[in-house]
Design a protein around this motif. Sequence first.
Motif, PDB file in Angstrom:
ATOM      1  N   GLY A  23      -1.155   5.069   8.394  1.00 47.39           N
ATOM      2  CA  GLY A  23       0.141   4.391   8.413  1.00 47.39           C
ATOM      3  C   GLY A  23       0.897   4.545   7.115  1.00 47.39           C
ATOM      4  N   LYS A  24       0.681   5.645   6.429  1.00 54.55           N
ATOM      5  CA  LYS A  24       1.353   5.866   5.150  1.00 54.55           C
ATOM      6  C   LYS A  24       2.870   5.838   5.292  1.00 54.55           C
ATOM      7  CE  LYS A  24      -0.874   9.730   4.519  1.00 54.55           C
ATOM      8  NZ  LYS A  24      -1.857   9.714   5.614  1.00 54.55           N
ATOM      9  N   THR A  25       3.382   6.491   6.338  1.00 50.76           N
ATOM     10  CA  THR A  25       4.826   6.541   6.528  1.00 50.76           C
ATOM     11  C   THR A  25       5.375   5.171   6.887  1.00 50.76           C
ATOM     12  OG1 THR A  25       4.774   8.874   7.136  1.00 50.76           O
ATOM     13  CG2 THR A  25       6.678   7.592   7.882  1.00 50.76           C
ATOM     14  N   THR A  26       4.747   4.494   7.819  1.00 52.61           N
ATOM     15  CA  THR A  26       5.204   3.164   8.225  1.00 52.61           C
ATOM     16  C   THR A  26       5.188   2.202   7.049  1.00 52.61           C
ATOM     17  OG1 THR A  26       4.411   3.524  10.478  1.00 52.61           O
ATOM     18  CG2 THR A  26       4.734   1.237   9.795  1.00 52.61           C
ATOM     19  N   THR A  27       4.067   2.159   6.354  1.00 55.38           N
ATOM     20  CA  THR A  27       3.943   1.249   5.203  1.00 55.38           C
ATOM     21  C   THR A  27       4.871   1.681   4.079  1.00 55.38           C
ATOM     22  OG1 THR A  27       1.662   0.747   5.794  1.00 55.38           O
ATOM     23  CG2 THR A  27       2.325   0.268   3.521  1.00 55.38           C
ATOM     24  N   GLY A  28       4.928   2.984   3.829  1.00 53.42           N
ATOM     25  CA  GLY A  28       5.777   3.490   2.749  1.00 53.42           C
ATOM     26  C   GLY A  28       7.247   3.165   2.952  1.00 53.42           C
ATOM     27  N   ARG A  29       7.737   3.384   4.168  1.00 46.64           N
ATOM     28  CA  ARG A  29       9.152   3.066   4.450  1.00 46.64           C
ATOM     29  C   ARG A  29       9.431   1.566   4.246  1.00 46.64           C
ATOM     30  NH1 ARG A  29      11.884   7.263   6.698  1.00 46.64           N
ATOM     31  NH2 ARG A  29      10.705   8.762   7.941  1.00 46.64           N
ATOM     32  N   ALA A  30       8.536   0.738   4.774  1.00 45.59           N
ATOM     33  CA  ALA A  30       8.738  -0.717   4.654  1.00 45.59           C
ATOM     34  C   ALA A  30       8.645  -1.158   3.199  1.00 45.59           C
ATOM     35  CB  ALA A  30       7.713  -1.449   5.514  1.00 45.59           C
ATOM     36  N   ALA A  32       9.260   0.699   0.520  1.00 40.41           N
ATOM     37  CA  ALA A  32      10.456   1.185  -0.170  1.00 40.41           C
ATOM     38  C   ALA A  32      11.648   0.276   0.102  1.00 40.41           C
ATOM     39  CB  ALA A  32      10.764   2.621   0.259  1.00 40.41           C
ATOM     40  N   GLU A  33      11.808  -0.116   1.355  1.00 34.92           N
ATOM     41  CA  GLU A  33      12.913  -1.010   1.701  1.00 34.92           C
ATOM     42  C   GLU A  33      12.782  -2.341   0.961  1.00 34.92           C
ATOM     43  OE1 GLU A  33      14.767  -3.293   5.558  1.00 34.92           O
ATOM     44  OE2 GLU A  33      13.770  -1.372   5.877  1.00 34.92           O
ATOM     45  N   ALA A  34      11.580  -2.902   0.936  1.00 35.28           N
ATOM     46  CA  ALA A  34      11.361  -4.196   0.276  1.00 35.28           C
ATOM     47  C   ALA A  34      11.598  -4.112  -1.229  1.00 35.28           C
ATOM     48  CB  ALA A  34       9.941  -4.696   0.552  1.00 35.28           C
ATOM     49  N   LEU A  35      11.316  -2.952  -1.813  1.00 38.21           N
ATOM     50  CA  LEU A  35      11.472  -2.772  -3.266  1.00 38.21           C
ATOM     51  C   LEU A  35      12.844  -2.224  -3.653  1.00 38.21           C
ATOM     52  CD1 LEU A  35       7.978  -1.198  -4.042  1.00 38.21           C
ATOM     53  CD2 LEU A  35       8.747  -3.529  -4.622  1.00 38.21           C
ATOM     54  N   GLY A  36      13.653  -1.863  -2.666  1.00 40.70           N
ATOM     55  CA  GLY A  36      14.936  -1.236  -2.966  1.00 40.70           C
ATOM     56  C   GLY A  36      14.760   0.144  -3.571  1.00 40.70           C
ATOM     57  N   THR A  85      13.874   4.534  -8.414  1.00 39.09           N
ATOM     58  CA  THR A  85      12.486   4.219  -8.096  1.00 39.09           C
ATOM     59  C   THR A  85      12.156   4.825  -6.739  1.00 39.09           C
ATOM     60  OG1 THR A  85      13.105   2.114  -7.095  1.00 39.09           O
ATOM     61  CG2 THR A  85      12.509   2.076  -9.438  1.00 39.09           C
ATOM     62  N   SER A  86      10.849   4.988  -6.482  1.00 42.42           N
ATOM     63  CA  SER A  86      10.473   5.634  -5.225  1.00 42.42           C
ATOM     64  C   SER A  86       9.140   5.130  -4.704  1.00 42.42           C
ATOM     65  CB  SER A  86      10.400   7.153  -5.408  1.00 42.42           C
ATOM     66  OG  SER A  86       9.312   7.508  -6.241  1.00 42.42           O
ATOM     67  N   VAL A  87       8.980   5.318  -3.402  1.00 42.34           N
ATOM     68  CA  VAL A  87       7.705   5.133  -2.722  1.00 42.34           C
ATOM     69  C   VAL A  87       7.482   6.418  -1.933  1.00 42.34           C
ATOM     70  CG1 VAL A  87       6.396   3.838  -1.002  1.00 42.34           C
ATOM     71  CG2 VAL A  87       7.956   2.631  -2.555  1.00 42.34           C
ATOM     72  N   THR A  88       6.364   7.076  -2.197  1.00 43.54           N
ATOM     73  CA  THR A  88       6.041   8.350  -1.567  1.00 43.54           C
ATOM     74  C   THR A  88       4.836   8.184  -0.660  1.00 43.54           C
ATOM     75  OG1 THR A  88       6.860   9.576  -3.491  1.00 43.54           O
ATOM     76  CG2 THR A  88       5.353  10.749  -2.024  1.00 43.54           C
ATOM     77  N   ALA A  89       4.933   8.701   0.556  1.00 41.45           N
ATOM     78  CA  ALA A  89       3.790   8.748   1.473  1.00 41.45           C
ATOM     79  C   ALA A  89       3.105  10.091   1.285  1.00 41.45           C
ATOM     80  CB  ALA A  89       4.251   8.583   2.917  1.00 41.45           C
ATOM     81  N   CYS A  90       1.852  10.049   0.848  1.00 39.66           N
ATOM     82  CA  CYS A  90       1.106  11.282   0.568  1.00 39.66           C
ATOM     83  C   CYS A  90      -0.381  10.975   0.616  1.00 39.66           C
ATOM     84  CB  CYS A  90       1.488  11.807  -0.816  1.00 39.66           C
ATOM     85  SG  CYS A  90       0.514  13.213  -1.364  1.00 39.66           S
ATOM     86  N   ALA A 168       0.355  -4.913   0.048  1.00 41.36           N
ATOM     87  CA  ALA A 168       0.839  -3.819  -0.791  1.00 41.36           C
ATOM     88  C   ALA A 168       1.967  -4.287  -1.702  1.00 41.36           C
ATOM     89  CB  ALA A 168       1.305  -2.658   0.080  1.00 41.36           C
ATOM     90  N   LEU A 169       2.902  -5.022  -1.146  1.00 41.16           N
ATOM     91  CA  LEU A 169       4.035  -5.523  -1.904  1.00 41.16           C
ATOM     92  C   LEU A 169       3.593  -6.458  -3.021  1.00 41.16           C
ATOM     93  CD1 LEU A 169       7.105  -5.417  -2.110  1.00 41.16           C
ATOM     94  CD2 LEU A 169       7.212  -7.257  -0.407  1.00 41.16           C
ATOM     95  N   ALA A 170       2.690  -7.366  -2.716  1.00 41.19           N
ATOM     96  CA  ALA A 170       2.178  -8.286  -3.745  1.00 41.19           C
ATOM     97  C   ALA A 170       1.508  -7.527  -4.885  1.00 41.19           C
ATOM     98  CB  ALA A 170       1.213  -9.284  -3.117  1.00 41.19           C
ATOM     99  N   ALA A 171       0.714  -6.527  -4.533  1.00 41.72           N
ATOM    100  CA  ALA A 171       0.002  -5.756  -5.556  1.00 41.72           C
ATOM    101  C   ALA A 171       0.978  -4.962  -6.433  1.00 41.72           C
ATOM    102  CB  ALA A 171      -0.999  -4.812  -4.901  1.00 41.72           C
ATOM    103  N   VAL A 172       1.951  -4.304  -5.809  1.00 42.62           N
ATOM    104  CA  VAL A 172       2.914  -3.508  -6.576  1.00 42.62           C
ATOM    105  C   VAL A 172       3.744  -4.415  -7.484  1.00 42.62           C
ATOM    106  CG1 VAL A 172       4.994  -2.085  -6.381  1.00 42.62           C
ATOM    107  CG2 VAL A 172       3.006  -1.612  -4.923  1.00 42.62           C
ATOM    108  N   ARG A 173       4.229  -5.521  -6.950  1.00 45.64           N
ATOM    109  CA  ARG A 173       5.052  -6.428  -7.760  1.00 45.64           C
ATOM    110  C   ARG A 173       4.280  -7.010  -8.934  1.00 45.64           C
ATOM    111  NH1 ARG A 173       8.563  -9.204  -2.948  1.00 45.64           N
ATOM    112  NH2 ARG A 173      10.268  -7.690  -3.025  1.00 45.64           N
TER     113      ARG A 173
END
Length: 178
Positions: A23-30, A32-36, A85-90, A168-173
Amino acid sequence: MTAQGAPAAAPRHVVVMGVTATGKTTTGRALAEALGAEFVEGDAFHPQANIDKMSAGIPLDDDDRRPWLRALAGEIARLESEGRTSVTACSALRRTYRDWLREGDPGLYFVHLDATYEVLLDRMRRRTHFMPPSLLQSQLDTLEPLEPDEAGVVVDDTQTVDAVLADALAAVRAGATR
């Protein structure tokens, strides 16, 4: 959720990593949206020869992956040079591959989506993608966990999409540590 190697502040560039069907793409898109942030789909950077090889059920080797990962690193560096800033699915399956990606930004933060073979195989059988189910085991065999000096978090990907995103969002923030 387990995290490690925290950056000094929330990272500017994140890679959502893991084997196929996590689910890299699904999670990555979401995420990225949450982080702007801008979302970068790693699969879009594969040369056609890589896609053809995987579609034929042949695993990629380091020579196949190197130009692809260096192109992604270049995209991350470009975004950084523009102050974005970016979020990359890889997949970023091995330490070496993550090191190649870090050439674009040494401060990359990795969100490793982790699920069982059975869950992943079930997902692969229900989707349309160039990666056939026959390559799942080769990806799992190639996967090297994040090392203690790599900034990132491991997220249980057997949860709901919302729970995976929240972790994921909590960890990144927080720039979480493991």
